[in-house]
Design a protein around this motif. Structure first.
Motif, PDB file in Angstrom:
ATOM      1  N   GLN A  46       0.835  -1.203   0.000  1.00 19.92           N
ATOM      2  CA  GLN A  46       0.000   0.000   0.000  1.00 19.92           C
ATOM      3  C   GLN A  46       0.872   1.255   0.000  1.00 19.92           C
ATOM      4  O   GLN A  46       0.574   2.229  -0.695  1.00 19.92           O
ATOM      5  CB  GLN A  46      -0.953   0.011   1.201  1.00 19.92           C
ATOM      6  CG  GLN A  46      -1.886  -1.181   1.291  1.00 19.92           C
ATOM      7  CD  GLN A  46      -2.545  -1.557  -0.011  1.00 19.92           C
ATOM      8  OE1 GLN A  46      -3.231  -0.753  -0.629  1.00 19.92           O
ATOM      9  NE2 GLN A  46      -2.330  -2.777  -0.443  1.00 19.92           N
ATOM     10  N   ASN A  49       2.351   1.632  -3.492  1.00 19.03           N
ATOM     11  CA  ASN A  49       1.320   2.118  -4.411  1.00 19.03           C
ATOM     12  C   ASN A  49       1.029   3.603  -4.188  1.00 19.03           C
ATOM     13  O   ASN A  49       0.840   4.363  -5.148  1.00 19.03           O
ATOM     14  CB  ASN A  49       0.041   1.302  -4.267  1.00 19.03           C
ATOM     15  CG  ASN A  49       0.182  -0.092  -4.823  1.00 19.03           C
ATOM     16  OD1 ASN A  49       1.047  -0.367  -5.638  1.00 19.03           O
ATOM     17  ND2 ASN A  49      -0.669  -0.994  -4.371  1.00 19.03           N
ATOM     18  N   ALA A  50       1.001   4.010  -2.924  1.00 18.96           N
ATOM     19  CA  ALA A  50       0.761   5.422  -2.611  1.00 18.96           C
ATOM     20  C   ALA A  50       1.897   6.298  -3.133  1.00 18.96           C
ATOM     21  O   ALA A  50       1.655   7.401  -3.644  1.00 18.96           O
ATOM     22  CB  ALA A  50       0.590   5.606  -1.103  1.00 18.96           C
ATOM     23  N   VAL A  52       3.837   5.685  -5.727  1.00 16.24           N
ATOM     24  CA  VAL A  52       3.725   5.764  -7.190  1.00 16.24           C
ATOM     25  C   VAL A  52       2.589   6.706  -7.561  1.00 16.24           C
ATOM     26  O   VAL A  52       2.719   7.518  -8.485  1.00 16.24           O
ATOM     27  CB  VAL A  52       3.520   4.366  -7.813  1.00 16.24           C
ATOM     28  CG1 VAL A  52       3.214   4.471  -9.306  1.00 16.24           C
ATOM     29  CG2 VAL A  52       4.745   3.495  -7.578  1.00 16.24           C
ATOM     30  N   LYS A  53       1.494   6.628  -6.833  1.00 15.10           N
ATOM     31  CA  LYS A  53       0.360   7.518  -7.118  1.00 15.10           C
ATOM     32  C   LYS A  53       0.749   8.978  -6.890  1.00 15.10           C
ATOM     33  O   LYS A  53       0.389   9.853  -7.674  1.00 15.10           O
ATOM     34  CB  LYS A  53      -0.825   7.143  -6.235  1.00 15.10           C
ATOM     35  CG  LYS A  53      -2.079   7.905  -6.559  1.00 15.10           C
ATOM     36  CD  LYS A  53      -3.263   7.395  -5.749  1.00 15.10           C
ATOM     37  CE  LYS A  53      -4.514   8.149  -6.139  1.00 15.10           C
ATOM     38  NZ  LYS A  53      -5.692   7.668  -5.437  1.00 15.10           N
ATOM     39  N   GLU A  54       1.494   9.220  -5.825  1.00 13.47           N
ATOM     40  CA  GLU A  54       1.875  10.596  -5.497  1.00 13.47           C
ATOM     41  C   GLU A  54       2.955  11.153  -6.419  1.00 13.47           C
ATOM     42  O   GLU A  54       2.872  12.294  -6.860  1.00 13.47           O
ATOM     43  CB  GLU A  54       2.355  10.671  -4.053  1.00 13.47           C
ATOM     44  CG  GLU A  54       2.690  12.085  -3.602  1.00 13.47           C
ATOM     45  CD  GLU A  54       3.025  12.186  -2.126  1.00 13.47           C
ATOM     46  OE1 GLU A  54       3.553  13.245  -1.741  1.00 13.47           O
ATOM     47  OE2 GLU A  54       2.763  11.232  -1.377  1.00 13.47           O
ATOM     48  N   GLY A  56       4.452   9.363  -9.252  1.00 11.93           N
ATOM     49  CA  GLY A  56       4.487   8.837 -10.605  1.00 11.93           C
ATOM     50  C   GLY A  56       5.531   7.744 -10.750  1.00 11.93           C
ATOM     51  O   GLY A  56       6.317   7.472  -9.839  1.00 11.93           O
TER      52      GLY A  56
END
Length: 111
Positions: A46, A49-50, A52-54, A56
């Motif tokens: 998690q 993933n966070a 990468v989301k934040e 890129g």
């Protein structure tokens, strides 16, 4: 990073795994410790993933006036390694074979 252990998704997944093991008579410490390991990996995934989301998949860098560009976000490769380890634990607990066979807890209750 976020405290994933307090999330509803964490609690729901952990309880579902433990319940499945209990129904199969696999509730000894050797199994529950593997669930704990899986859930720690889940938290780390998690976080990855966070990240990468934040930020890129590619992150800009600058090592001096003339050295700059983009580099891969390490969270992407970390996430892939974590996911592979999660699959190993999942398989060790017998969930992968059950999923392939299409078995559910409800199927066992009917037997």
């Amino acid at each position: 990073m976020k405290q994933w252990e307090k999330s509803a998704a964490y609690k729901q997944l952990k309880e579902a795994m433990l319940e499945d093991l209990r129904r199969r008579g696999l509730d000894g410490p050797q199994y529950t410790s593997k669930v704990k390991e899986y859930m720690q990996l889940w938290c780390w995934l998690q976080d990855a993933n966070a990240a990468v989301k934040e930020y890129g998949a590619l992150i800009p860098y600058q090592n001096g006036a003339a050295q700059h560009g983009l580099t891969g976000n390490k969270a992407v490769s970390d996430g892939l390694r974590i996911s592979a380890q999660m699959l190993s634990v999942w398989t060790a607990l017998g969930f992968r074979d059950r999923a392939k066979a299409g078995e559910t807890v409800e199927d066992e209750e009917e037997l």
